[in-house]
Write an enzyme that holds these catalytic residues in place. Structure first.
Site, PDB file in Angstrom:
ATOM      1  N   CYS A 358       0.795  -1.225   0.000  1.00 33.55           N
ATOM      2  CA  CYS A 358       0.000   0.000   0.000  1.00 33.55           C
ATOM      3  C   CYS A 358       0.835   1.286   0.000  1.00 33.55           C
ATOM      4  O   CYS A 358       0.472   2.243  -0.714  1.00 33.55           O
ATOM      5  CB  CYS A 358      -0.994  -0.002   1.155  1.00 33.55           C
ATOM      6  SG  CYS A 358      -0.379  -0.637   2.716  1.00 33.55           S
ATOM      7  N   ARG A 387       7.624 -11.019   5.425  1.00 35.91           N
ATOM      8  CA  ARG A 387       7.256 -10.777   6.817  1.00 35.91           C
ATOM      9  C   ARG A 387       8.068 -11.690   7.721  1.00 35.91           C
ATOM     10  O   ARG A 387       8.208 -12.885   7.457  1.00 35.91           O
ATOM     11  CB  ARG A 387       5.754 -10.971   7.019  1.00 35.91           C
ATOM     12  CG  ARG A 387       4.967  -9.936   6.210  1.00 35.91           C
ATOM     13  CD  ARG A 387       3.489  -9.993   6.395  1.00 35.91           C
ATOM     14  NE  ARG A 387       2.855  -8.964   5.583  1.00 35.91           N
ATOM     15  CZ  ARG A 387       1.541  -8.826   5.441  1.00 35.91           C
ATOM     16  NH1 ARG A 387       0.722  -9.666   6.057  1.00 35.91           N
ATOM     17  NH2 ARG A 387       1.057  -7.861   4.685  1.00 35.91           N
ATOM     18  N   GLN A 405       1.085 -11.083  -2.855  1.00 37.51           N
ATOM     19  CA  GLN A 405      -0.295 -10.681  -2.580  1.00 37.51           C
ATOM     20  C   GLN A 405      -0.976 -10.230  -3.870  1.00 37.51           C
ATOM     21  O   GLN A 405      -0.389  -9.481  -4.654  1.00 37.51           O
ATOM     22  CB  GLN A 405      -0.343  -9.525  -1.585  1.00 37.51           C
ATOM     23  CG  GLN A 405      -0.079  -9.909  -0.144  1.00 37.51           C
ATOM     24  CD  GLN A 405      -0.292  -8.713   0.764  1.00 37.51           C
ATOM     25  OE1 GLN A 405       0.181  -7.621   0.490  1.00 37.51           O
ATOM     26  NE2 GLN A 405      -1.011  -8.914   1.857  1.00 37.51           N
ATOM     27  N   ASP A 407      -2.850  -7.815  -4.478  1.00 35.85           N
ATOM     28  CA  ASP A 407      -3.141  -6.649  -3.649  1.00 35.85           C
ATOM     29  C   ASP A 407      -3.706  -5.513  -4.498  1.00 35.85           C
ATOM     30  O   ASP A 407      -3.160  -5.194  -5.563  1.00 35.85           O
ATOM     31  CB  ASP A 407      -1.843  -6.187  -2.980  1.00 35.85           C
ATOM     32  CG  ASP A 407      -2.096  -5.520  -1.649  1.00 35.85           C
ATOM     33  OD1 ASP A 407      -3.246  -5.480  -1.212  1.00 35.85           O
ATOM     34  OD2 ASP A 407      -1.115  -5.050  -1.045  1.00 35.85           O
ATOM     35  N   HIS A 409      -5.749  -1.450  -4.337  1.00 37.17           N
ATOM     36  CA  HIS A 409      -6.145  -0.287  -3.550  1.00 37.17           C
ATOM     37  C   HIS A 409      -7.019   0.612  -4.406  1.00 37.17           C
ATOM     38  O   HIS A 409      -6.659   0.952  -5.535  1.00 37.17           O
ATOM     39  CB  HIS A 409      -4.909   0.465  -3.044  1.00 37.17           C
ATOM     40  CG  HIS A 409      -4.065  -0.374  -2.136  1.00 37.17           C
ATOM     41  ND1 HIS A 409      -3.011  -1.128  -2.598  1.00 37.17           N
ATOM     42  CD2 HIS A 409      -4.164  -0.620  -0.808  1.00 37.17           C
ATOM     43  CE1 HIS A 409      -2.475  -1.796  -1.582  1.00 37.17           C
ATOM     44  NE2 HIS A 409      -3.160  -1.502  -0.487  1.00 37.17           N
ATOM     45  N   LYS A 493     -11.866  -3.501   9.108  1.00 40.23           N
ATOM     46  CA  LYS A 493     -11.820  -4.363   7.923  1.00 40.23           C
ATOM     47  C   LYS A 493     -12.904  -5.420   8.011  1.00 40.23           C
ATOM     48  O   LYS A 493     -13.395  -5.765   9.092  1.00 40.23           O
ATOM     49  CB  LYS A 493     -10.454  -5.032   7.775  1.00 40.23           C
ATOM     50  CG  LYS A 493     -10.152  -6.088   8.842  1.00 40.23           C
ATOM     51  CD  LYS A 493      -8.796  -6.760   8.614  1.00 40.23           C
ATOM     52  CE  LYS A 493      -8.508  -7.784   9.707  1.00 40.23           C
ATOM     53  NZ  LYS A 493      -7.212  -8.456   9.520  1.00 40.23           N
ATOM     54  N   HIS A 539      -8.318  -0.919   0.877  1.00 44.03           N
ATOM     55  CA  HIS A 539      -7.421  -2.038   0.585  1.00 44.03           C
ATOM     56  C   HIS A 539      -8.271  -3.284   0.309  1.00 44.03           C
ATOM     57  O   HIS A 539      -9.263  -3.527   1.003  1.00 44.03           O
ATOM     58  CB  HIS A 539      -6.518  -2.372   1.774  1.00 44.03           C
ATOM     59  CG  HIS A 539      -5.775  -1.205   2.348  1.00 44.03           C
ATOM     60  ND1 HIS A 539      -4.400  -1.144   2.376  1.00 44.03           N
ATOM     61  CD2 HIS A 539      -6.202  -0.059   2.948  1.00 44.03           C
ATOM     62  CE1 HIS A 539      -4.018  -0.027   2.964  1.00 44.03           C
ATOM     63  NE2 HIS A 539      -5.100   0.649   3.320  1.00 44.03           N
TER      64      HIS A 539
END
Length: 666
Positions: A358, A387, A405, A407, A409, A493, A539
């Site tokens: 992000c 991570r 991911q 991912d 946005h 979330k 997200h």
């Protein structure tokens, strides 16, 4: 004696009752043997608390039954069984010192300090002793004690003494420690024999079953080493895991699910099907995809990329590392530094492997001026993140240190946020259904108001964001489960919880409402009135991580992927060596149609080749002998063993193409 008034809630009915002062909870439920505890609220506005059935009621109490097969009932049953196990251990191993013994999902455990580790034969003896304690029908009896009295009674239990000293912070002191002590009064439970003598006692908050005989079915599963309070600097104890259920049938069903889960374990299937591995030379939690696993990963990524484009997303790409400032602007470093790998020093700057995408998407948004006419602006990538997971939680593909991911946005105006969240939720559910997952519920994660330091943003921002998410989730018609305190530091979330083929729940997609990162990056767009306004950032990760989703799918399908995802869609089986060239030509024609085909040219007999294809869970086989070559046909065999003989090659190709393009679950 005077009378008091209580409200009884049981079997979906609510009833006002007048009872004698001193009445115990069990007296309200004496006719229902499935009630094993009560949830009691002191007055209309009191917070409900789980209580033993021996709890004495007060005027104005609201008393709700807790059935043994409910979630709370399972916890009470399993915590009580853990205490019976601890009593059995100390009967058999008198020098054993007690740690903690909480209920956990589908079972319980108890930690012990013993001279030598437990072996399987010990668990058999402990189970036998537990059955005797259960048959003895010992009564769980609660009593409050002062800190000093507790220390005196438990002087031989050093770990209990440590917990007493941590009273009030037990929840953070050790996993499961809140089952022993909390912020309130200390209590000890005595296990009383038939004559009223104390057979055993333990520091515990409770509640417990009325007696040990109310434990219908249990089994000890395994033992393992565990550091005291989860800290590797502390002494290593021995942990025994067990499970307990409301009936023998429920226990047998649970054990069957465990067997099925072991059969579906993606780590074993990944090895057997040659999909992926975890080389020690590379490092823990860093998987390697082999060619067949790479096919699954590529097909998934290609499909998901195209679906994002169809849903209005722009595909972007960002680097694997970034300067420290990027994660300062996003606010991650103060809250998430422990979850990131240590920084690298280079050219006078500190660089981090990115743990999230992000912040870099924010920089893409900020790279030039934006107008309200561009919103919603949707950015998407397969971003590789890293991570620093602790080694103890790494598990195959489902918990790794490096992963991609899917991912995205969305940058929207506040007015557009509800519509965008609905758009994302519909997209997510449709995508999961495409991959064969269609049993869902939603979980709404909100902030914990008692821990304000763990969250950023104003109360009004949080209230608005939470309300928007909750409204969209409710309108979806799916079950919505609250998750207090589970929000990210920057906003609430919703997560999609999907059940697999054997009923296990996996957290899949997440959608997060973020009003903080746009502020940190000073993101703005020009509104219709010419003013500069801050966008809302939403997200969304559809699978969470590609690696994890592959692991989930391997277990969901037990390795037998539907044809469109299968690494090899068709196996060619020549009956004899002379039929190999014919099937090679059939395979060539199939490959021209985009199908994935392998012909087995090995020296194995035909039945062995069929067996090998079955073990590799190939959806279709085409088998050819002399008659097939002469007729321009094949024997068409399905994964379940069905077979059609004399199928023309063109029809065989059409059958496979139909199954693949329709994404059939063959």
């Amino acid at each position: 004696m005077s009378d008091i008034k209580v409200v009884l809630v049981h079997a979906d009915a609510r009833e006002d009752r007048t009872v004698t002062a001193g009445t115990k909870a069990w007296e309200l439920f004496r006719d229902d043997p499935d009630v094993i505890a009560a949830r009691v609220s002191s007055g209309a506005d009191g917070e409900p608390a789980l209580r033993d059935l021996a709890h004495e009621l007060a005027d104005g109490d609201v008393v709700e039954s807790v059935l043994i097969d409910s979630r709370d009932g399972h916890d009470v049953l399993r915590h009580s069984t853990a205490h019976v196990m601890a009593q059995a251990v100390q009967d058999l191993f008198p020098s054993a010192r007690l740690g903690i013994g909480p209920p956990i999902e589908n079972g319980f455990y108890y930690d012990f300090d013993v001279e030598t580790p437990f072996v399987p034969e010990d668990l058999v003896k402990i189970e036998s002793r537990m059955r005797k304690i259960i048959k003895d029908n010992q009564r769980f009896s609660r009593r409050a004690v002062s800190d000093d009295d507790a220390r005196a009674e438990l002087a031989d239990e050093p770990y209990k003494l440590e917990l007493i000293g941590l009273k009030g912070a037990a929840g953070e002191a050790a996993e499961g420690a809140d089952a022993e002590v909390g912020a309130g009064e200390l209590t000890i439970y005595d296990n009383l024999g038939r004559s009223g003598d104390v057979a055993w006692k333990d520091l515990c908050r409770g509640p417990h079953l009325p007696t040990t005989k109310r434990i219908p079915a249990f089994k000890l599963m395994r033992s393992a080493a565990a550091y005291w309070r989860g800290d590797e600097k502390n002494k290593q104890l021995q942990r025994i895991y067990g499970t307990a259920w409301e009936s023998k049938e429920a226990l047998e069903a649970h054990l069957h699910r465990i067997e099925e889960a072991e059969r579906r374990d993606h780590r074993r299937l990944g090895r057997d099907l040659d999909l992926f591995s975890f080389p020690d030379e590379i490092g823990s939690g860093l998987p390697v995809f082999h060619p067949k696993g790479g096919v699954i990963k590529r097909v998934m990524e290609d499909y998901v990329r195209q679906r994002h484009i169809e849903e209005g997303f722009d595909y972007v790409g960002t680097p694997h590392i970034s300067k420290e400032q990027t994660f300062q602007l996003s606010g991650h470093l103060p809250y998430y530094a422990d979850g990131m790998f240590p920084p690298m020093e280079m050219e006078g700057a500190r660089y981090y492997l990115k743990a999230m995408n992000c912040p870099m998407h924010n920089l893409i948004f900020r790279s030039r001026g934006r107008s309200y006419r561009e919103l919603p602006l949707r950015l998407f990538e397969f971003g590789h993140v890293y991570r620093n997971e602790k080694s103890g939680v790494i598990h195959g593909l489902t918990r790794v240190r490096g992963f991609a991911q899917d991912d995205s946005h969305s940058y929207v105006t506040p007015e557009q946020a509800p519509g965008e969240i609905k758009h994302l939720l519909d997209f997510v559910l449709g995508l999961l259904r495409d991959f064969g997952l269609d049993d869902f519920y939603l979980e709404l994660s909100t902030r914990d108001d008692s821990k304000p330091d763990k969250f950023v943003g104003s109360d009004d921002d949080w209230a608005e964001a939470t309300a928007v998410l909750e409204r969209v989730c409710t309108e979806s018609g799916l079950e919505l489960v609250p998750d207090p305190g589970g929000a990210a530091f920057y906003g609430p979330k919703v997560s999609v919880q999907a059940r697999d083929a054997i009923g296990r729940t996996w957290q899949m997609s997440t959608i997060q409402y973020d009003f903080n990162q746009p502020r940190g990056f000073e993101l703005t767009y020009q509104a219709a009135d010419g003013s500069r306004q801050q966008p809302v950032m939403i997200h969304s990760a559809k699978f969470g991580s590609i690696e994890r989703f592959v692991g989930v799918l391997v277990e969901h399908y037990a390795g037998a992927f539907p044809p469109w995802l299968a690494p090899v869609q068709v196996a060619g089986i020549p009956i004899a060596e002379r039929h190999g060239d014919y099937l090679a030509d059939v395979a060539r024609r199939m490959k021209l149609q985009g199908l994935r085909v392998e012909v087995d040219h090995s020296d194995d007999r035909m039945q062995k080749k069929i067996r090998n294809a079955q073990l590799q869970k190939v959806p279709f086989m085409v088998i050819a002998g002399d008659q097939d070559v002469e007729a321009g046909a094949v024997s068409f065999r399905y994964r379940d063993g069905r077979q059609d003989n004399g199928v023309p090659v063109d029809e065989a190709i059409a059958r496979v193409l139909q199954a693949v393009t329709a994404r059939e679950q063959v």
